[in-house]
Enzyme design. Sequence first.
Site, mmCIF file in Angstrom:
data_model
loop_
_atom_site.group_PDB
_atom_site.id
_atom_site.type_symbol
_atom_site.label_atom_id
_atom_site.label_comp_id
_atom_site.label_asym_id
_atom_site.label_seq_id
_atom_site.Cartn_x
_atom_site.Cartn_y
_atom_site.Cartn_z
ATOM 1 N N ASP A 95 0.843 -1.192 0.000
ATOM 2 C CA ASP A 95 0.000 0.000 0.000
ATOM 3 C C ASP A 95 0.889 1.257 0.000
ATOM 4 O OD1 ASP A 95 -2.545 1.093 0.006
ATOM 5 O OD2 ASP A 95 -2.620 1.279 2.193
ATOM 6 N N HIS A 96 0.634 2.161 -0.923
ATOM 7 C CA HIS A 96 1.367 3.433 -0.993
ATOM 8 C C HIS A 96 2.886 3.286 -0.989
ATOM 9 C CE1 HIS A 96 -2.222 5.893 -0.681
ATOM 10 N NE2 HIS A 96 -2.663 5.058 0.230
ATOM 11 N N SER A 121 -12.844 4.807 4.665
ATOM 12 C CA SER A 121 -13.421 4.886 6.014
ATOM 13 C C SER A 121 -14.183 6.182 6.213
ATOM 14 C CB SER A 121 -12.305 4.810 7.068
ATOM 15 O OG SER A 121 -11.699 3.545 7.036
ATOM 16 N N HIS A 136 -7.976 10.093 3.279
ATOM 17 C CA HIS A 136 -7.605 9.051 4.245
ATOM 18 C C HIS A 136 -7.978 9.462 5.667
ATOM 19 C CE1 HIS A 136 -4.842 8.170 0.820
ATOM 20 N NE2 HIS A 136 -5.177 6.928 1.129
ATOM 21 N N GLY A 137 -8.433 8.505 6.459
ATOM 22 C CA GLY A 137 -8.722 8.759 7.872
ATOM 23 C C GLY A 137 -10.076 9.412 8.082
ATOM 24 N N ASN A 161 -10.439 0.804 -0.472
ATOM 25 C CA ASN A 161 -9.464 0.650 0.611
ATOM 26 C C ASN A 161 -10.060 1.107 1.951
ATOM 27 O OD1 ASN A 161 -7.732 0.011 -1.465
ATOM 28 N ND2 ASN A 161 -6.073 1.318 -0.741
ATOM 29 N N THR A 220 -8.850 2.923 8.512
ATOM 30 C CA THR A 220 -9.240 3.528 9.793
ATOM 31 C C THR A 220 -10.434 2.834 10.459
ATOM 32 O OG1 THR A 220 -8.423 5.626 8.923
ATOM 33 C CG2 THR A 220 -9.815 5.734 10.871
HETATM 34 P P1 13P Z 1 -8.874 4.910 5.372
HETATM 35 O O1 13P Z 1 -8.010 4.748 6.571
HETATM 36 O O2 13P Z 1 -9.481 6.263 5.270
HETATM 37 O O3 13P Z 1 -9.886 3.823 5.257
HETATM 38 O O4 13P Z 1 -7.925 4.781 4.084
HETATM 39 C C1 13P Z 1 -7.245 3.578 3.855
HETATM 40 C C2 13P Z 1 -6.491 3.599 2.567
HETATM 41 O O5 13P Z 1 -6.870 4.246 1.599
HETATM 42 C C3 13P Z 1 -5.265 2.802 2.502
HETATM 43 O O6 13P Z 1 -4.591 2.944 1.294
#
Ligand code: 13P
Length: 279
Positions: free
Chosen positions: A77-78, A206, A174-175, A225, A228
């Site tokens: 991831d990333h 999330s 994200h988050g 994805n 969180t």
């Molecule tokens: P969230 O934590 O917002 O669900 O994002 C996760 C994500 O995109 C991981 O690549």
Amino acid sequence: MLVPMKEILVEAKKGKYGVGAFNVYNLETIDVMFSVFDETNSPGILLAGGPDIAHVAAIVKSYTEKYRHIPVALILDHGRDYESAVRAVRAGFSAVMFDGSALPYEENVRITKEVTRLAHTVGISAEAELGHVGQGATDAKEDRKKFFTRPEEAARFVEETGVDALAVAIGTAHGLYKTGSPELDLELLQKLVDAVDIPLVLHGGSDTPLEQIQAAVKIGIQKINIGTDVRMAYLKGLKEAIAENPDAIDPRVFLKKAKAYMKAEAIKKIDAFGSRDRI
Ligand code: 13P
């Protein structure tokens, strides 16, 4: 069985459903996710990054051997550079994401192309990001629009890189969101779906109303994805169990509730995205 991520996403595109991709960190979170995939009869994608990837890959490998009937992909991831992708390949991942979304377009193309070539050489899948999905805690809703993915650029990017899946910026972050629920730009998503024919990915799933994600899946998002929400569910269970059992000294007493909460949250997502009974 560990499979290249593309296999799972191509099926999802054909069947018009979404597959949840969940962040995992350790034995417990991986154990939860395999029991979730098994119980829901769903294909699965696991996300991992950071310094522990070799450890995570070794645990996932042992679970994929146990649950041979479940197609599961493990994606870096990333990944921030080519070297991270090499490390993930060596650890046994079945997909790598290169995130060059903060780089100038040409630089993003150049490294994505190299990472995709590496992935395809060893028979695994590659994901990239165009436009930029930021952080809900710091980005204001209005600012996010500046980084939305542009359809013409997406078509060119996919053509130039040969990547297997593309993460797009259409309103999530994200988050948790400091400025209230996000509003996904579904018209933009439709244009992106019309512009590229590879599976599309929604990062930052999330704290996003499930109806919005369901609408996006209907238009053409295949991978969502989630980090969180499952992490928070796990920690809520853990905190409650510690408060309820102040004298316990066996960690398994606490982990049971943490795992149960995470499991319930992940099943909720899988049912909303539509991948139940797709094996
Ligand atoms: P969230 O934590 O917002 O669900 O994002 C996760 C994500 O995109 C991981 O690549």
